[in-house]
Design a protein around this motif. Structure first.
Motif, PDB file in Angstrom:
ATOM      1  N   ALA A  25       0.831  -1.206   0.000  1.00 13.28           N
ATOM      2  CA  ALA A  25       0.000   0.000   0.000  1.00 13.28           C
ATOM      3  C   ALA A  25       0.865   1.255   0.000  1.00 13.28           C
ATOM      4  N   ARG A  26       1.946   1.233   0.771  1.00 14.98           N
ATOM      5  CA  ARG A  26       2.827   2.410   0.800  1.00 14.98           C
ATOM      6  C   ARG A  26       3.448   2.650  -0.568  1.00 14.98           C
ATOM      7  N   GLN A  27       3.872   1.580  -1.238  1.00 16.85           N
ATOM      8  CA  GLN A  27       4.469   1.755  -2.564  1.00 16.85           C
ATOM      9  C   GLN A  27       3.459   2.340  -3.547  1.00 16.85           C
ATOM     10  N   LEU A  28       2.234   1.815  -3.491  1.00 13.38           N
ATOM     11  CA  LEU A  28       1.210   2.224  -4.457  1.00 13.38           C
ATOM     12  C   LEU A  28       0.473   3.478  -4.028  1.00 13.38           C
ATOM     13  N   GLN A  29       0.807   3.980  -2.827  1.00 12.52           N
ATOM     14  CA  GLN A  29       0.149   5.170  -2.290  1.00 12.52           C
ATOM     15  C   GLN A  29      -1.366   4.955  -2.179  1.00 12.52           C
ATOM     16  N   LEU A  30      -1.694   3.781  -1.612  1.00 13.87           N
ATOM     17  CA  LEU A  30      -3.076   3.402  -1.356  1.00 13.87           C
ATOM     18  C   LEU A  30      -3.213   3.025   0.115  1.00 13.87           C
ATOM     19  N   THR A  31      -4.438   2.806   0.544  1.00 14.55           N
ATOM     20  CA  THR A  31      -4.641   2.263   1.871  1.00 14.55           C
ATOM     21  C   THR A  31      -4.505   0.736   1.812  1.00 14.55           C
ATOM     22  N   ARG A  93      16.287   4.146 -10.480  1.00 11.43           N
ATOM     23  CA  ARG A  93      15.407   4.530  -9.375  1.00 11.43           C
ATOM     24  C   ARG A  93      14.493   3.386  -9.010  1.00 11.43           C
ATOM     25  N   GLY A  94      13.846   3.528  -7.839  1.00 10.95           N
ATOM     26  CA  GLY A  94      12.835   2.571  -7.416  1.00 10.95           C
ATOM     27  C   GLY A  94      13.376   1.537  -6.446  1.00 10.95           C
ATOM     28  N   GLN A  95      12.487   0.689  -5.970  1.00  8.84           N
ATOM     29  CA  GLN A  95      12.876  -0.380  -5.060  1.00  8.84           C
ATOM     30  C   GLN A  95      13.482  -1.530  -5.838  1.00  8.84           C
ATOM     31  N   LEU A  96      14.587  -2.042  -5.324  1.00  8.12           N
ATOM     32  CA  LEU A  96      15.318  -3.128  -5.964  1.00  8.12           C
ATOM     33  C   LEU A  96      15.440  -4.270  -4.966  1.00  8.12           C
ATOM     34  N   ARG A  97      14.800  -5.394  -5.285  1.00  9.05           N
ATOM     35  CA  ARG A  97      14.790  -6.555  -4.384  1.00  9.05           C
ATOM     36  C   ARG A  97      15.703  -7.623  -4.977  1.00  9.05           C
TER      37      ARG A  97
END
Length: 308
Positions: A25-31, A93-97
């Protein structure tokens, strides 16, 4: 319908990537509730359950694994296209797993993580340490470093280094038990076995192009290399290992090579990633960085040769 399906797939991918609804949710800026509803809508659309949910962890169902394996390549292309549009400055950029082998990651990646993050300030790095070959697609990884034979044809592989397999022991062990003069003599020794070397407890040698397979035995085996190195240092046996894992110990004489005239199969070290069509800049940046950090000749070979 297409937009709804895309948002559902996006939520599904984010949940797998981050391992929780709240992080997705935090990544997508949603609840978190919105993410839950999107996953529920996708499951209703397909008529199957995709995720097993418990208070401790999330895991893919069998249907979920099959479905994600089918849609992940297309979804990766869509997300990569979006990244390219937003990447006009060529800034990663962005999250890298990333999945890393435990010992290799500890020795050759984590000491340099700070430098990588300073070089790429818009990357958020999520490192997962595990000696098993994780399912990159099914478990939501962007890339992995893998050591040894590669089996997954869905992945793109790039060899970034090579390491030798060798036998090592502490001088105290060899003084007490004697050094084996030939591979066949190993049957009389305590051999320390790394179980994730995809071999049975038999070690394969070569000399002058002739292969030789020697059964070994010992009272200690493990799926993690560090305890085996520590056991070898205490004089508890002969260990088959990779040179990258014992470079310092060989350089300072705490371990010595056993049967140096015999060769064992070399091991490739690979960076692997899912997409065949496009390698995101963040993945490219990480692979290039690890390759540069290892260097050529490899860092461990320089240490063993006395060039620290």
């Amino acid at each position: 319908m297409v937009g709804g399906l895309y948002s559902e797939l996006e939520a599904f991918e984010a949940i797998l990537r981050h391992g929780s609804f709240s992080a997705a949710a935090r990544q997508l800026q949603l609840t978190p509730g919105a993410v839950t509803r999107r996953l529920a809508a996708l499951e209703a659309r397909l008529g199957v359950k995709l995720l097993n949910r418990s208070t401790r962890r999330l895991s893919l169902t069998e249907s979920g694994r099959h479905y994600y394996a089918q849609v992940a390549p297309a979804l990766a292309q869509i997300l990569a296209a979006g990244e390219r549009v937003h990447d006009l400055s060529a800034q990663a950029r962005g999250q890298l797993r990333v999945s890393l082998p435990m010992n290799f990651g500890r020795l050759y990646v984590t000491p340099h993580v700070g430098e990588f993050l300073r070089r790429w300030p818009q990357i958020e790095l999520d490192l997962q340490f595990d000696d098993r070959f994780v399912d990159l697609i099914g478990e939501g990884f962007d890339a992995a470093i893998r050591i040894g034979a590669l089996d997954d044809s869905r992945l793109v592989a790039r060899r970034i280094a090579q390491t030798r397999r060798i036998l090592v022991a502490a001088p105290s062990y060899l003084q007490r038990r004697g050094a084996p003069a030939a591979p066949g003599a190993l049957i009389e020794h305590d051999c320390l076995h790394y179980t994730l070397f995809r071999d049975t407890p038999a070690w394969e040698f070569q000399r002058a192009g002739e292969p030789l397979r020697v059964p070994v035995r010992g009272r200690l085996k493990a799926n993690y290399g560090v305890p085996l190195v520590e056991a070898a240092l205490r004089g508890e046996g002969i260990l088959q290992t990779a040179t990258f894992a014992v470079a310092d110990e060989l350089a300072d004489g705490r371990l010595v090579e056993v049967l140096p005239d015999w060769s064992l199969r070399p091991i490739g070290i690979y960076a692997v990633y899912p997409s065949r069509e496009y390698r995101p800049r963040k993945v490219e940046a990480f692979i290039d960085f690890v390759e540069q950090t290892i260097g050529q000749p490899a860092r461990w070979d320089r240490v063993i040769a006395g060039d620290r």
